[in-house]
Design an enzyme around this catalytic site. Structure first.
Site, PDB file in Angstrom:
ATOM      1  N   ASP A 193      63.292  16.670 -27.681  1.00 28.97           N
ATOM      2  CA  ASP A 193      62.851  16.990 -28.891  1.00 28.97           C
ATOM      3  C   ASP A 193      61.384  17.794 -29.091  1.00 28.97           C
ATOM      4  O   ASP A 193      60.625  17.282 -28.362  1.00 28.97           O
ATOM      5  CB  ASP A 193      63.004  15.884 -30.109  1.00 28.97           C
ATOM      6  CG  ASP A 193      63.491  16.458 -31.446  1.00 28.97           C
ATOM      7  OD1 ASP A 193      64.418  16.252 -32.174  1.00 28.97           O
ATOM      8  OD2 ASP A 193      62.251  17.053 -32.060  1.00 28.97           O
ATOM      9  N   ASP A 233      71.781  19.410 -30.583  1.00 26.67           N
ATOM     10  CA  ASP A 233      71.612  18.677 -32.009  1.00 26.67           C
ATOM     11  C   ASP A 233      70.481  19.207 -32.712  1.00 26.67           C
ATOM     12  O   ASP A 233      69.433  18.711 -33.144  1.00 26.67           O
ATOM     13  CB  ASP A 233      71.742  17.165 -31.633  1.00 26.67           C
ATOM     14  CG  ASP A 233      71.507  16.546 -32.985  1.00 26.67           C
ATOM     15  OD1 ASP A 233      71.987  17.019 -34.035  1.00 26.67           O
ATOM     16  OD2 ASP A 233      71.148  15.213 -33.025  1.00 26.67           O
ATOM     17  N   GLN A 285      57.108  20.288 -39.410  1.00 27.40           N
ATOM     18  CA  GLN A 285      57.818  20.261 -40.617  1.00 27.40           C
ATOM     19  C   GLN A 285      57.389  19.106 -41.607  1.00 27.40           C
ATOM     20  O   GLN A 285      56.724  18.112 -41.163  1.00 27.40           O
ATOM     21  CB  GLN A 285      59.461  20.213 -40.346  1.00 27.40           C
ATOM     22  CG  GLN A 285      59.707  19.342 -39.128  1.00 27.40           C
ATOM     23  CD  GLN A 285      60.886  19.780 -38.468  1.00 27.40           C
ATOM     24  OE1 GLN A 285      61.866  20.174 -38.598  1.00 27.40           O
ATOM     25  NE2 GLN A 285      61.141  18.929 -37.125  1.00 27.40           N
ATOM     26  N   ASP A 338      59.877  21.838 -26.089  1.00 22.85           N
ATOM     27  CA  ASP A 338      61.093  22.934 -26.272  1.00 22.85           C
ATOM     28  C   ASP A 338      62.425  22.773 -25.398  1.00 22.85           C
ATOM     29  O   ASP A 338      62.043  22.893 -24.326  1.00 22.85           O
ATOM     30  CB  ASP A 338      60.441  24.373 -26.165  1.00 22.85           C
ATOM     31  CG  ASP A 338      61.504  25.512 -26.548  1.00 22.85           C
ATOM     32  OD1 ASP A 338      61.803  25.614 -27.607  1.00 22.85           O
ATOM     33  OD2 ASP A 338      61.829  26.075 -25.264  1.00 22.85           O
ATOM     34  N   ALA A 339      63.462  22.863 -25.973  1.00 20.79           N
ATOM     35  CA  ALA A 339      64.456  22.570 -25.160  1.00 20.79           C
ATOM     36  C   ALA A 339      65.082  23.313 -24.122  1.00 20.79           C
ATOM     37  O   ALA A 339      65.361  23.273 -22.985  1.00 20.79           O
ATOM     38  CB  ALA A 339      65.725  22.109 -26.161  1.00 20.79           C
TER      39      ALA A 339
END
Lengths: 312, 312, 312, 312
Positions: free
Chosen positions: C115, C164, C40, C146-147
């Site tokens: 995260d 979150d 991102q 990756d959660a």
């Protein structure tokens, strides 16, 4: 319920992205008319800085207060450089302003305007009062068709052919009307001896002229002996705009000769163009002049087919 | 002449400065009507995100899709907490929506709406079709006058008086209709025993509630025994909004009692408010609650005259 | 060369499209830092209305002046409703504010934050001074993964798991972390008896709650016995925001019990949340309440694979 | 928390009100430096369309990518038309670009730059790397003073005096440096025989030239025998800009003579200006030419005192 403020700011705006990182916004009085045609979205806005503005697909086409610059520059140089332009063909021009300027020439006897989008033509006929007379002129023959198809199917030739079309951009519908082969095999055969072709040629600013202006110029000089690029700043476009005039006959008039022919041939007074103005407009600045001289790209069907338009 | 683009962005926008450094912009379909009255500029816009929007002096007053939140919150809590509200006086309310909500109450027999700006009232009557019925209701008595003058000259009392006015800002025309002495000497004497006063009370967000909400609340609790502040988020205002209800009789209904009275008294169904909603709306968050508890400022004529409005 | 003006307007703005037809703009003091990560684009802005603002992929994530509302609402209700929350797992949360709020709880002994974007975490660690202490706390275990993968590979269970993450939108990277099967087969097995799951749940305004809030709520009530949706207005988001708390043990504390546990367990004072605030926040307005009750859509892998994310 | 979007739009913008109803916005990379001086607010922005941009009091002064147009046009025509310009005085010019262009002339031996705002000069010295060399040139004498006071107190004369000042607007600080009496009694006595005065002259577009350009021209032709107005489109200004050159000696060089003197006298290559470019730039379009011919207004101290500046 909210605070009443004196001196609050203008709250309705027309906003255009000139390029991805550049925006141009006009305060609005009202949104007069909107319509969606088969080909495009169209709106007539009443703007505070530039009067009524015709917007197609989110791009300003023409603003009431300064469209005369664009249309005088598109029409008069070609018609005046011709010894006696009697028959004119407009590719596009649905707004009607190009026809209006042509019809000011006393020697014009035949005018064909060929636009593909009937609804845009109807929209402009209905709402652009300044061109109403032109749309009703008996000399004007309005044809709804693709300009290439129309020119290829027609038998007669014209003294001046005018390109009043969208820019030749990748994936755009008008690309094929700016190629070398189109100029060579469609335009040229439809010009009478001594005939002149002129086209709008996109932005011509110190940076923006490389988008399409230099390439249109370079493409035309592959096909015609005499090619004259020229430009003028149009406030509502936030840029200098370009046109290119081309012929196999010399295009050389002094400012004084231009002024004289204007007086003899054109009804009414131009607001923008006269001999000196054209002399200045056709003397490009150093950067643009060099860039045009050195341009090597040519719009070809091959390039067009690269964009997926070759088959159209 | 310009590039035709597919997927171009929305180009007409309504833009409001919520505060000096914060802007809120809606894409526009059209500008339906505009007018300039003796007191203010008024416009009816057709916006994409919020439907028709009434804008006065560059500030959004009311948007078609969510004005029901504001008007249900302004009207129903007070009328429902009253044992039997038959006569109602609206200060301001020219838009007509407040009257519309009041007229849904079956026990209302008398409704006076007093707005100073005849042209705004006429504008809304003509263009806000959703309130047309309310404007024509025989129960409604429309008066064009300053609300203070009207209340002072009237002899009769009301069960509920509603303040639907611009915020009490420095130099604003409505400041004097939010002062302690106005509440004490003008409002209170015009309330029947058991009467309730309710007023819109400006933004009530976690930061914005200190602008006028906490001070309106504090002013009212100088004058009335029971004072209930409450709030709701209104999307088109980009903020949570506040109202304050005040009376010398207790204002305490359970959610179930509110729901029951709604069923008995109100024609049709509310879209926003019911018992639980009001319970939530009148339970302010910690920060706002503490801030209201600790507010010490009171709107007085003295403060008003400081702003130069004392003599009006 | 240009006109010097006194009182000129603010000229640098951050602008966000809340939805296609709705824009929200903040005057800027400065652009503090920008970076592009593998996943991102990230920027830290200094805005006039909301202080420092963290923006990811052109969307505001968190603003200095009001992020406490989001993070207090995300963390404290779940930790307080748990009888003794010692171990916590955060999915996402790279900004660090969620960890910061958790670390205020005296009984927390273990905190895992997982995260996927290391660079965002590093960016926030470097520039968000308010969370610097949290990032350095010895209790906190930071994992870049990756959660889902992390939770599936771990053996131990947690008292509270917190989501979150970005909203579950079509084509978005987080969709699979909101599905029924994820809740059933990944989250639930990693909760200790009496454990609580809570997730941010997107916009919860009177219109916007149908985007994802109602569906997250409905998906969770397929999996857990007790499910509590709640919401709060966050000024910098220009909307009311939602969270959903879920457990197989009852989630029912009175405002007084919440206030008592806060006092006993939390270091320092909350700015937004207390017992009454939570009571108000978890009492949804009529329209939202009805809409949640009647929601029938469930996020499933099937739906996910429809979007092309099922295989991830 | 918010939706991650691919292809989101640029979110930080510089916005300028060109006029009340017209806005011009550039996407921003960053806000490099800001400062508030005794006289004005100053900012250096990094913009996407125009590179680094110097903004004073909310108005763009100069943009990295096209400031060469303004500064080549301001400096070279006057220095080239002079037979041998050795000593130059700049009124204003704190940015340093005017000095930089002057210092390219091999025959310049003395250069005085007089700007009133020391902090602007320091700001530009520090941050505009392109002018750093000019600021350090031993030929350049930098003076912080009001240009009128400085010229009146000086004994020596100059070959060329250059006005690089804000426009002469009502209430503006520079008005008095554009009046007939200033030109007559302050400028002229400080010019050597054969000396030339040149000044920036504000917007010169088809509509905007009536703001100050035509009046500056008309004022100068009251005082000097030979006066040459010229103009060029500057993209970042969204307008055509004007300059006026004036002298009591003839100002007439052919394009070829200009090109020759450029080659002989100027180090390096111009990017914008050459003989033909100047010929085009000094041939104004019909509308502007007529408007200048017919201008009757003259800037006088009387007019100035009307604005309250006569006593300064």
């Amino acid at each position: 319920k909210n605070h009443p403020l004196t001196g609050y700011r203008k709250s309705c705006w027309y906003e255009e992205e000139i390029e991805e990182n550049l925006r141009w916004s006009f305060a609005l009085n009202s949104i007069l008319h909107t319509a969606a045609t088969q080909y495009q979205d169209i709106a007539l806005l009443d703007t505070k800085p530039f009067g009524k503005a015709l917007v197609i697909d989110g791009k300003l086409q023409s603003a009431e207060v300064d469209e005369f610059i664009y249309h005088e520059c598109l029409v008069h140089p070609a018609l005046l450089h011709h010894s006696n332009a009697k028959s004119i063909f407009i590719m596009g021009g649905g707004e009607g302003s190009t026809a209006r300027e042509i019809l000011r020439h006393k020697n014009v006897e035949k005018l064909v305007m060929c636009d593909i989008d009937e609804e845009v033509v109807e929209f402009c006929k209905s709402y652009l009062t300044v061109n109403r007379e032109a749309f009703c002129d008996p000399i004007m023959e309005l044809i709804i068709n693709d300009a290439r198809a129309e020119l290829e199917n027609r038998k007669e030739c014209f003294d001046v052919i005018i390109g009043d079309l969208a820019d030749p951009i990748e994936g755009g519908p008008c690309y094929k009307l700016y190629t070398k082969s189109f100029y060579e095999f469609t335009i040229k055969p439809r010009l009478n001896p001594g005939g002149i072709f002129v086209t709008q040629a996109g932005p011509a600013g110190i940076f923006s002229h490389t988008e399409v202006f230099s390439c249109i110029y370079n493409t035309l000089r592959q096909v015609f002996k005499y090619v004259v690029p020229y430009s003028a700043h149009i406030p509502s476009y936030a840029d200098t705009w370009g046109w290119v005039m081309a012929s196999d006959s010399p295009l050389a008039l002094s400012p004084e000769e231009i002024d004289l022919r204007m007086k003899q041939r054109i009804k009414g007074e131009n607001r923008y163009l006269d001999g000196k103005t054209f002399s200045s407009a056709s003397t490009l600045s150093k950067a643009v002049r060099n860039s045009l001289d050195n341009e090597t790209e040519v719009y070809t069907e091959a390039t067009a087919s690269k964009f997926g338009w070759g088959m159209m």
